[in-house]
Motif scaffolding. Structure first.
Motif, PDB file in Angstrom:
ATOM      1  N   ARG A 142      -1.103 -32.309  27.240  1.00 34.16           N
ATOM      2  CA  ARG A 142      -1.170 -32.723  25.841  1.00 34.16           C
ATOM      3  C   ARG A 142      -2.612 -33.022  25.415  1.00 34.16           C
ATOM      4  NH1 ARG A 142       3.109 -37.315  24.582  1.00 34.16           N
ATOM      5  NH2 ARG A 142       2.219 -36.877  22.513  1.00 34.16           N
ATOM      6  N   LEU A 143      -3.419 -33.555  26.357  1.00 34.83           N
ATOM      7  CA  LEU A 143      -4.807 -33.855  26.021  1.00 34.83           C
ATOM      8  C   LEU A 143      -5.680 -32.603  25.985  1.00 34.83           C
ATOM      9  CD1 LEU A 143      -5.381 -37.077  28.184  1.00 34.83           C
ATOM     10  CD2 LEU A 143      -5.007 -36.962  25.722  1.00 34.83           C
ATOM     11  N   ASP A 144      -5.386 -31.648  26.867  1.00 36.44           N
ATOM     12  CA  ASP A 144      -6.253 -30.474  27.031  1.00 36.44           C
ATOM     13  C   ASP A 144      -5.873 -29.375  26.058  1.00 36.44           C
ATOM     14  OD1 ASP A 144      -8.312 -29.004  28.142  1.00 36.44           O
ATOM     15  OD2 ASP A 144      -7.006 -28.080  29.647  1.00 36.44           O
ATOM     16  N   GLU A 145      -5.931 -29.712  24.770  1.00 35.63           N
ATOM     17  CA  GLU A 145      -5.651 -28.730  23.737  1.00 35.63           C
ATOM     18  C   GLU A 145      -6.959 -28.254  23.125  1.00 35.63           C
ATOM     19  OE1 GLU A 145      -3.065 -30.493  20.947  1.00 35.63           O
ATOM     20  OE2 GLU A 145      -1.320 -30.576  22.299  1.00 35.63           O
ATOM     21  N   PRO A 146      -7.055 -27.010  22.723  1.00 35.13           N
ATOM     22  CA  PRO A 146      -8.310 -26.504  22.131  1.00 35.13           C
ATOM     23  C   PRO A 146      -8.604 -27.204  20.806  1.00 35.13           C
ATOM     24  CG  PRO A 146      -6.539 -24.900  21.916  1.00 35.13           C
ATOM     25  CD  PRO A 146      -6.007 -25.966  22.826  1.00 35.13           C
ATOM     26  N   ARG A 147      -9.880 -27.498  20.567  1.00 35.15           N
ATOM     27  CA  ARG A 147     -10.317 -28.153  19.339  1.00 35.15           C
ATOM     28  C   ARG A 147     -10.884 -27.120  18.379  1.00 35.15           C
ATOM     29  NH1 ARG A 147     -13.649 -33.300  21.893  1.00 35.15           N
ATOM     30  NH2 ARG A 147     -11.943 -34.092  23.218  1.00 35.15           N
ATOM     31  N   ASP A 148     -10.518 -27.323  17.128  1.00 37.63           N
ATOM     32  CA  ASP A 148     -10.993 -26.380  16.120  1.00 37.63           C
ATOM     33  C   ASP A 148     -12.464 -26.631  15.764  1.00 37.63           C
ATOM     34  OD1 ASP A 148      -8.480 -25.306  16.090  1.00 37.63           O
ATOM     35  OD2 ASP A 148      -7.794 -26.577  14.427  1.00 37.63           O
ATOM     36  N   GLU A 149     -12.877 -27.945  15.629  1.00 36.71           N
ATOM     37  CA  GLU A 149     -14.241 -28.256  15.225  1.00 36.71           C
ATOM     38  C   GLU A 149     -15.116 -28.433  16.466  1.00 36.71           C
ATOM     39  OE1 GLU A 149     -11.964 -31.998  15.778  1.00 36.71           O
ATOM     40  OE2 GLU A 149     -11.675 -30.117  14.650  1.00 36.71           O
ATOM     41  N   ALA A 150     -16.387 -28.125  16.308  1.00 35.70           N
ATOM     42  CA  ALA A 150     -17.344 -28.275  17.400  1.00 35.70           C
ATOM     43  C   ALA A 150     -17.692 -29.750  17.579  1.00 35.70           C
ATOM     44  CB  ALA A 150     -18.601 -27.475  17.107  1.00 35.70           C
ATOM     45  N   PRO A 151     -17.935 -30.225  18.802  1.00 40.00           N
ATOM     46  CA  PRO A 151     -18.279 -31.635  19.020  1.00 40.00           C
ATOM     47  C   PRO A 151     -19.650 -31.955  18.438  1.00 40.00           C
ATOM     48  CG  PRO A 151     -18.495 -30.367  21.048  1.00 40.00           C
ATOM     49  CD  PRO A 151     -17.855 -29.451  20.049  1.00 40.00           C
ATOM     50  N   ILE A 152     -19.802 -33.216  18.037  1.00 36.71           N
ATOM     51  CA  ILE A 152     -21.063 -33.708  17.464  1.00 36.71           C
ATOM     52  C   ILE A 152     -21.682 -34.693  18.452  1.00 36.71           C
ATOM     53  CG2 ILE A 152     -22.134 -34.956  15.557  1.00 36.71           C
ATOM     54  CD1 ILE A 152     -19.886 -34.001  13.775  1.00 36.71           C
ATOM     55  N   GLU A 153     -22.929 -34.493  18.748  1.00 35.17           N
ATOM     56  CA  GLU A 153     -23.632 -35.329  19.716  1.00 35.17           C
ATOM     57  C   GLU A 153     -24.837 -35.982  19.044  1.00 35.17           C
ATOM     58  OE1 GLU A 153     -25.812 -34.905  24.101  1.00 35.17           O
ATOM     59  OE2 GLU A 153     -24.650 -33.241  23.238  1.00 35.17           O
ATOM     60  N   MET A 154     -25.040 -37.284  19.336  1.00 35.79           N
ATOM     61  CA  MET A 154     -26.193 -38.020  18.805  1.00 35.79           C
ATOM     62  C   MET A 154     -27.226 -38.173  19.904  1.00 35.79           C
ATOM     63  SD  MET A 154     -26.461 -41.882  17.212  1.00 35.79           S
ATOM     64  CE  MET A 154     -25.792 -41.422  15.618  1.00 35.79           C
ATOM     65  N   ILE A 155     -28.462 -37.774  19.607  1.00 34.82           N
ATOM     66  CA  ILE A 155     -29.570 -37.864  20.560  1.00 34.82           C
ATOM     67  C   ILE A 155     -30.619 -38.778  19.941  1.00 34.82           C
ATOM     68  CG2 ILE A 155     -31.290 -36.596  21.886  1.00 34.82           C
ATOM     69  CD1 ILE A 155     -29.564 -34.106  21.572  1.00 34.82           C
ATOM     70  N   ARG A 156     -30.837 -39.957  20.539  1.00 34.94           N
ATOM     71  CA  ARG A 156     -31.809 -40.918  20.030  1.00 34.94           C
ATOM     72  C   ARG A 156     -33.202 -40.606  20.557  1.00 34.94           C
ATOM     73  NH1 ARG A 156     -29.614 -45.391  17.603  1.00 34.94           N
ATOM     74  NH2 ARG A 156     -27.356 -45.673  17.877  1.00 34.94           N
ATOM     75  N   LEU A 157     -34.205 -40.809  19.715  1.00 33.22           N
ATOM     76  CA  LEU A 157     -35.605 -40.590  20.085  1.00 33.22           C
ATOM     77  C   LEU A 157     -36.322 -41.931  20.129  1.00 33.22           C
ATOM     78  CD1 LEU A 157     -34.609 -37.917  18.375  1.00 33.22           C
ATOM     79  CD2 LEU A 157     -36.999 -37.271  18.649  1.00 33.22           C
TER      80      LEU A 157
END
Length: 636
Positions: free
Chosen positions: A169-184
């Motif tokens: 149930r958890l391992d379902e394909p996601r339609d939207e791409a993941p968003i990642e925050m990279i701090r500088l």
């Protein structure tokens, strides 16, 4: 223990015993191995018991049960005793759970212990582990193969089904791409985003944006693109060694002290300044700063925060002292004179009084003698051979002093202030005038000078809640006009040293003294002094009584601005004006004229020349060079 196995139907039909037999269970604290034997007979299964299989079991069934139900009960009993079944080809093994993962298993059943490989396709393995790890028993073992996206789970068969359903149930394909925050930390996020966009490495569905508040990049897209951005950001976000030089003018703080505080905030073990150098310039009270570009902003902000206008404190003190000393004396002395000597009578020697013998000797020798203060009556009749002498003295004296001092002093927060209003009095500490029997050609004395008067030292500290912490040292001393037997004048001293906490504008008493003392000196002739009426002729007595009151009070007043300082100055100037008018002597307009001694400022017009009002009026009426006119300002 009661076990009833119904076999009649099975024997009549010729069916296998383990298939149709009905069992009635009523077990209380039965041996676990015996229960395994019952299940083996009822179900037709073969079991191999581990040596660690021990314990008791209690099973209560209200009616007869089938062999299949009995086997389910058997599996529950094993689970409660932390045991499991490792299935085999001809026989199953019953072992503890912590050793089941080390054994091989045969075909899967419903209650065995086995190892399975679960494939995860769409989720990161670490996220899957975070979800399912709390749901596993302590005996279960789980490991991952990151590159292949596989989970390896060793657990009971029933748990395998539950975990596999949850992962599915958890391992379902996601339609939207993941968003990642990279701090500088070092570089600017907007500049780094422009560099990434100019390189045109983003796939069609990927985006890179910035968050200025947190100085971070928001990256969405495939994992490969996000990994490429992370590597590029790590290289661009390296510490820059560009040094920036700047001069900062310090307004209120001391540049040398401020530079030391700022440098210590950037120092740690192994790197005393982290490339920061601050040099104070005392003549202009400036700071010469050399630091990396990324640190110059925080350094200047820290200096501006510390370089604030300091708060001042006006400390007002009141010292009130009043003392009254009373003395009374009544003495009667008389006696008969024979051959220049007093041979009978009543004579008393009291402090501050002459006795009868010295007075008679002075009279007979025609020399003057001081009989002391007060009223006195003396009679001498006869000559030196024989006669009669009598002396009566009486006095009542009162000596009172009153001292009221109101010193005040203003100082900066956390800075010590001192005010001294005193006389510098010399005291002889030693002399050298002769050696043996001969005098020294140049005799000398050693003198030590001391301040006799009022001294006030105070260090205020303003707290955040509006209270003021005061470290106080106060001393009041004066000359007593009395000399000690060893020589030198006696001084009276009242001093206190304390630390107090008081609210802004409140008055606090620092010390007080209420003293009431008395003493008497009485001399009398035993027996005769108790005779009524004439007994007073055989008594001498003086009495002294003193009272002293000393109070020391203090009030701090916080001065936050120029407006507060001007208001307090006007108030004190008005009070000084009133006090000077009260003590100003009346000018009778007769020669010589009374000089002007009134305080020149009234609190409403303080910004004027200090010599205004002190110049003789006659000088302004004559042909002298013109004097500057007095400045006038609006009192409001």
């Amino acid at each position: 223990m009661t076990v009833i196995v119904a076999l009649a139907c099975a024997l009549a039909s010729g069916a296998p015993r383990a298939t149709h037999a009905q069992v009635v269970l009523n077990l209380r604290d039965a041996d676990l191995r015996s229960f395994v034997e019952i299940v083996s007979e009822a179900t037709g299964r073969s079991f191999v018991l581990d040596p660690q299989v021990r314990g008791t079991v209690t099973v209560l069934a209200p009616g007869s049960i089938s062999p299949a139900a009995l086997y389910e009960i058997f599996l529950n009993v094993l689970e409660l005793n932390r045991l499991t079944i490792v299935q085999g080809v001809e026989a199953d093994r019953i072992v503890p759970l912590n050793t089941a993962r080390e054994l091989t298993s045969g075909p899967a059943g419903t209650g065995g212990y086995e190892t399975r490989v679960i494939e995860v396709q769409n989720m990161p393995l670490n996220e899957v582990l975070d979800v399912i790890r709390p749901l596993l028993p302590s005996e279960a073992v789980i490991s991952t193969v990151e590159d292949a996206g596989l989970l390896i789970l060793s657990d009971r068969t029933g748990n395998h089904r539950r975990i596999e359903d949850l992962i599915a149930r958890l391992d379902e394909p996601r339609d939207e791409a993941p968003i990642e925050m990279i701090r500088l930390r070092q570089a600017d996020a907007a500049e780094v985003a422009q560099v990434i966009q100019s390189m045109e490495i983003a796939p069609p569905n990927a985006k890179v944006s910035t968050d200025r508040r947190s100085n971070a990049l928001l990256v969405s897209g495939p994992e490969a693109f996000r990994k490429q951005v992370r590597v590029l950001v790590a290289r661009l976000d390296a510490q820059r060694d560009t040094l920036v030089n700047q001069v900062v003018q310090v307004n209120y703080a001391d540049a040398a002290a401020l530079s030391d505080v700022v440098l210590r905030s950037f120092s740690n073990e192994g790197s005393p300044g982290q490339g920061v150098r601050i040099v104070p310039e005392p003549q202009t009270n400036s700071l010469l700063i050399s630091a990396p570009q990324d640190k110059i902003g925080p350094i200047i902000a820290m200096i501006r925060h510390l370089d604030k206008r300091p708060t001042q404190v006006l400390v007002e003190a009141v010292i009130f002292e009043m003392s009254v000393d009373g003395f009374s004396d009544l003495t009667v002395q008389f006696g008969a004179i024979l051959n220049d000597a007093i041979i009978g009578g009543a004579q008393f020697t009291l402090p501050g009084r002459q006795n009868l013998t010295s007075l008679v000797s002075a009279v007979l020798n025609n020399t003057a003698v001081d009989v002391g203060n007060g009223g006195s009556v003396g009679v001498v009749r006869g000559d030196s051979d024989r006669g009669f002498a009598a002396f009566l003295s009486a006095i009542a004296a009162t000596n009172s002093t009153r001292l009221l001092s109101t010193p005040s002093i203003m100082t900066l927060n956390n800075q010590e202030a001192e005010i001294v209003v005193a006389q510098n009095v010399p005291f002889v500490t030693g002399s050298f005038s002769q050696v043996g029997q001969s005098a020294v050609a140049e005799p000398f004395q050693t003198i030590e000078r001391q301040d006799i008067g009022l001294t006030l030292k105070v260090t205020p500290q303003i707290n955040a809640d509006g209270t003021v912490r005061l470290v106080i040292e106060q001393e009041v001393s004066n000359l007593t006009n009395a000399r000690s037997s060893a020589g030198g004048e006696i001084t009276a001293k009242r001093a206190l040293s304390t630390t107090v906490l008081v609210s802004d504008g409140n008055v606090i008493m620092l010390g007080g003294l209420l003293e009431d003392g008395f003493g008497t000196v009485s001399q009398r002739v035993p027996g005769l002094s108790r005779i009524p009426l004439v007994g007073g002729l055989f008594r001498g007595k003086n009495a002294s009584k003193n009272q002293r009151v000393l109070l020391v009070m203090l009030r701090p007043r916080v001065v936050n601005s120029e407006k507060d300082a001007a208001r307090l100055t006007r108030e004190l100037a008005r009070e000084a004006k009133k006090a000077s008018l009260a003590i100003q002597p009346v000018d009778t307009q007769n020669f010589p004229q009374t000089p002007l001694g009134v305080f020149p400022f009234d609190g409403a017009d303080l910004n004027q020349p200090f010599d205004a009002g002190f110049i003789d009026d006659a000088a302004q009426r004559r042909n002298y060079p013109p004097l500057p006119s007095r400045l006038r300002f609006n009192p409001n």
